[in-house]
Design an enzyme around this catalytic site. Sequence first.
Site, PDB file in Angstrom:
ATOM      1  N   LEU A   1      35.335 -26.560 -25.269  1.00  0.00           N
ATOM      2  CA  LEU A   1      34.095 -27.236 -25.622  1.00  0.00           C
ATOM      3  C   LEU A   1      32.969 -26.202 -25.621  1.00  0.00           C
ATOM      4  O   LEU A   1      32.881 -25.381 -24.700  1.00  0.00           O
ATOM      5  CB  LEU A   1      33.791 -28.332 -24.586  1.00  0.00           C
ATOM      6  CG  LEU A   1      32.564 -29.164 -24.931  1.00  0.00           C
ATOM      7  CD1 LEU A   1      32.876 -30.134 -26.061  1.00  0.00           C
ATOM      8  CD2 LEU A   1      32.067 -29.913 -23.716  1.00  0.00           C
TER       9      LEU A   1
ATOM     10  N   LYS B   1      33.931 -33.450 -28.282  1.00  0.00           N
ATOM     11  CA  LYS B   1      33.752 -34.055 -26.959  1.00  0.00           C
ATOM     12  C   LYS B   1      34.270 -35.489 -27.017  1.00  0.00           C
ATOM     13  O   LYS B   1      33.513 -36.454 -27.096  1.00  0.00           O
ATOM     14  CB  LYS B   1      32.280 -33.974 -26.530  1.00  0.00           C
ATOM     15  CG  LYS B   1      32.109 -34.007 -25.022  1.00  0.00           C
ATOM     16  CD  LYS B   1      30.753 -33.466 -24.630  1.00  0.00           C
ATOM     17  CE  LYS B   1      30.377 -33.790 -23.203  1.00  0.00           C
ATOM     18  NZ  LYS B   1      31.272 -33.288 -22.174  1.00  0.00           N
TER      19      LYS B   1
ATOM     20  N   TYR C   1      31.510 -38.606 -26.682  1.00  0.00           N
ATOM     21  CA  TYR C   1      30.468 -38.816 -25.675  1.00  0.00           C
ATOM     22  C   TYR C   1      29.636 -37.568 -25.466  1.00  0.00           C
ATOM     23  O   TYR C   1      29.952 -36.495 -25.989  1.00  0.00           O
ATOM     24  CB  TYR C   1      31.093 -39.285 -24.354  1.00  0.00           C
ATOM     25  CG  TYR C   1      31.780 -38.199 -23.537  1.00  0.00           C
ATOM     26  CD1 TYR C   1      32.992 -37.639 -23.948  1.00  0.00           C
ATOM     27  CD2 TYR C   1      31.212 -37.727 -22.361  1.00  0.00           C
ATOM     28  CE1 TYR C   1      33.611 -36.655 -23.197  1.00  0.00           C
ATOM     29  CE2 TYR C   1      31.835 -36.745 -21.600  1.00  0.00           C
ATOM     30  CZ  TYR C   1      33.038 -36.208 -22.026  1.00  0.00           C
ATOM     31  OH  TYR C   1      33.635 -35.237 -21.285  1.00  0.00           O
TER      32      TYR C   1
ATOM     33  N   GLU D   1      39.011 -22.712 -20.648  1.00  0.00           N
ATOM     34  CA  GLU D   1      37.826 -23.218 -19.929  1.00  0.00           C
ATOM     35  C   GLU D   1      38.283 -23.884 -18.639  1.00  0.00           C
ATOM     36  O   GLU D   1      39.428 -23.687 -18.216  1.00  0.00           O
ATOM     37  CB  GLU D   1      37.050 -24.182 -20.821  1.00  0.00           C
ATOM     38  CG  GLU D   1      37.874 -25.360 -21.308  1.00  0.00           C
ATOM     39  CD  GLU D   1      37.106 -26.318 -22.217  1.00  0.00           C
ATOM     40  OE1 GLU D   1      35.871 -26.329 -22.198  1.00  0.00           O
ATOM     41  OE2 GLU D   1      37.770 -27.086 -22.932  1.00  0.00           O
TER      42      GLU D   1
HETATM   43  N1  PMP Z   1      34.279 -27.971 -20.995  1.00  0.00           N
HETATM   44  C1  PMP Z   1      34.661 -29.225 -20.681  1.00  0.00           C
HETATM   45  C2  PMP Z   1      36.084 -29.628 -20.904  1.00  0.00           C
HETATM   46  C3  PMP Z   1      33.722 -30.133 -20.153  1.00  0.00           C
HETATM   47  O1  PMP Z   1      34.106 -31.395 -19.858  1.00  0.00           O
HETATM   48  C4  PMP Z   1      32.391 -29.706 -19.908  1.00  0.00           C
HETATM   49  C5  PMP Z   1      31.402 -30.644 -19.300  1.00  0.00           C
HETATM   50  N2  PMP Z   1      30.871 -31.511 -20.244  1.00  0.00           N
HETATM   51  C6  PMP Z   1      32.045 -28.387 -20.255  1.00  0.00           C
HETATM   52  C7  PMP Z   1      33.012 -27.544 -20.793  1.00  0.00           C
HETATM   53  C8  PMP Z   1      30.654 -27.876 -20.047  1.00  0.00           C
HETATM   54  O2  PMP Z   1      29.781 -28.348 -21.043  1.00  0.00           O
HETATM   55  P1  PMP Z   1      28.233 -28.558 -20.766  1.00  0.00           P
HETATM   56  O3  PMP Z   1      27.703 -27.245 -20.242  1.00  0.00           O
HETATM   57  O4  PMP Z   1      27.664 -28.895 -22.082  1.00  0.00           O
HETATM   58  O5  PMP Z   1      28.112 -29.634 -19.742  1.00  0.00           O
END
Ligand code: PMP
Length: 286
Positions: A200, A144, A30, A176
């Site tokens: 991610l 993701k 996603y 994270e």
């Molecule tokens: N890490 C995880 C596990 C997440 O779910 C998200 C949110 N999508 C992020 C990091 C941050 O990614 P982004 O800045 O692309 O939203």
Amino acid sequence: MIYLNGEFMPLEEARISVLDRGFLFGDGVYEVIPVYSRRPFRLEEHLERLEYSLAGISLVNPFDRGGWRQRIEELIALNPWEDQSVYLQITRGVAKRDHAFPVGVKPTVFMMSSVLSIPGPELVREGANAVTVDDFRWSHCDIKSISLLPNVLLRQLAVEAHANEAILLREGWLTEGAASNIFIVRDGVLCAPPKDHHMLAGITYDVIVELAHANDLPVSIGPVPEEWIHTADEIWQTSSTREVLAITRLNGKPVGSGVPGPMFKRIYSLYQEYKHCVMKGENAVS
Ligand code: PMP
């Protein structure tokens, strides 16, 4: 209005099979794309990450970049809000239940949009609460994936501790947040873990690093030991829907002086400026 397998329709009319592999196995990926003033923010980067995630689970991308752009624009136009959060998901489709990939099955493509809900002024002014927890996820966190059970359990640990986010530690190193990336400030230097398969690659993470570089703020990308989290002057979380938010309490104790720090205030205003440029159709990092 949502998009499902080639058609736009009201959410209430959308139906998928119980044999969908997303439902049975969490077999899909996603994206979440923030939209400001009806302009998708960093769309190319989100589409690039989607390509990476699809390749990571050996699923053929159902559309090219132009195909995605056009459908996303149509979805935004069909929904009432100026600022939206576009969610899109692709699963390996509908097939008799069997772990192995089915042959000749079309992927299920679903998109929905909701009003974008970013942190309000009070949360930005006061900062959020976080707890540290053990990162017990798999080792492909760079994909993701819609298989979010570990993230769900980790975020729930935070909720039960009356915190907004769980900061994840794998064998003593920062990875994270349960649904965000984490930065710390230590002796005036912005520190963050390097992108690897334990986290991610956040689109907002990249924006923050770019803004820091463009404005001569010292940045150090490298492994962050647990001890630095507990002694940090500032901690921030970043994500498409939380933007950049200070974490001012960790495990019930104040972080630094217990209020959002000077470096946070600087990056927050740079981020807002950048966002406004994007809303006006200018795409450069300020
Ligand atoms: N890490 C995880 C596990 C997440 O779910 C998200 C949110 N999508 C992020 C990091 C941050 O990614 P982004 O800045 O692309 O939203």
